[in-house]
Design an enzyme around this catalytic site. Structure first.
Site, PDB file in Angstrom:
ATOM      1  N   PRO A  39       0.792  -1.227   0.000  1.00 15.05           N
ATOM      2  CA  PRO A  39       0.000   0.000   0.000  1.00 15.05           C
ATOM      3  C   PRO A  39       0.831   1.288   0.000  1.00 15.05           C
ATOM      4  O   PRO A  39       0.871   2.040   0.975  1.00 15.05           O
ATOM      5  CB  PRO A  39      -0.849  -0.137   1.261  1.00 15.05           C
ATOM      6  N   CYS A  40       1.466   1.559  -1.120  1.00 17.24           N
ATOM      7  CA  CYS A  40       2.328   2.734  -1.234  1.00 17.24           C
ATOM      8  C   CYS A  40       1.548   4.040  -1.066  1.00 17.24           C
ATOM      9  O   CYS A  40       2.140   5.068  -0.745  1.00 17.24           O
ATOM     10  CB  CYS A  40       3.085   2.709  -2.555  1.00 17.24           C
TER      11      CYS A  40
END
Length: 173
Positions: free
Chosen positions: A137-138
């Protein structure tokens, strides 16, 4: 879940498109795990549509559909195949996978936790090359001033903002 370097016995990636509340997405995989996830609007063509999907791919698709419809999901137990990724980048991805829904870390926070206090820029470069948004989940990694930084997935910053809002994230002051 720790990301470890793996050597896939099947170097082909299989790709399938799927519909979400935000539009068409796609996922690719090898025998070892997920290799890429394209957020909507997806422009990658599906390949090998007759290939049977492993359970982890079906699970990834279902979770992505639910997440993008607003029912928050965790992706941290899904296998990933990052065998072509450098060690530092894998460490960054491993750390980022631990950021829960609704939480954020700064690029500098991630760097410090990896023992690289001056490595915020390197973390940013790793995030820009992230092949598996949502799974890694950048979008939960932001600038130290609370700004969103960049987002290389389709929709750019607007998609990042939408995901963070949907997850109820509170940005740093």
């Amino acid at each position: 879940m720790s990301i470890s370097p793996t050597t896939s016995t099947d170097t082909r990636n299989h790709i399938v498109q799927f519909d979400t509340a935000m539009g068409r997405a796609a996922v690719s995989w090898s025998n070892s795990g997920l290799t890429a996830l394209w957020l909507p609007p997806c422009e990658v063509a599906a390949q090998d549509p007759t290939h049977e999907m492993p359970e982890f791919v079906k699970e990834a698709i279902q979770r992505a559909q639910l997440h993008l419809a607003g029912t928050l999901q965790s992706f941290d137990d899904l296998p990933v195949d990052l065998s072509n990724t450098r060690e530092f980048t894998r460490k960054v991805y491993d750390k980022v996978r631990t950021i829960a829904n609704g939480n954020v870390l700064t690029y500098g926070d991630v760097a410090k936790e990896l023992g690289k206090p001056n490595g915020a820029r390197a973390v940013g470069h790793a995030m820009a090359r992230n092949p598996l948004p949502l799974v890694i989940p950048c979008h939960r990694v932001v600038a130290k001033d609370g700004g969103l930084g960049g987002f290389s997935a389709p929709g750019g910053i607007q998609t990042k903002r939408r995901l963070l809002h949907m997850e109820g994230a509170i940005l740093p002051d």
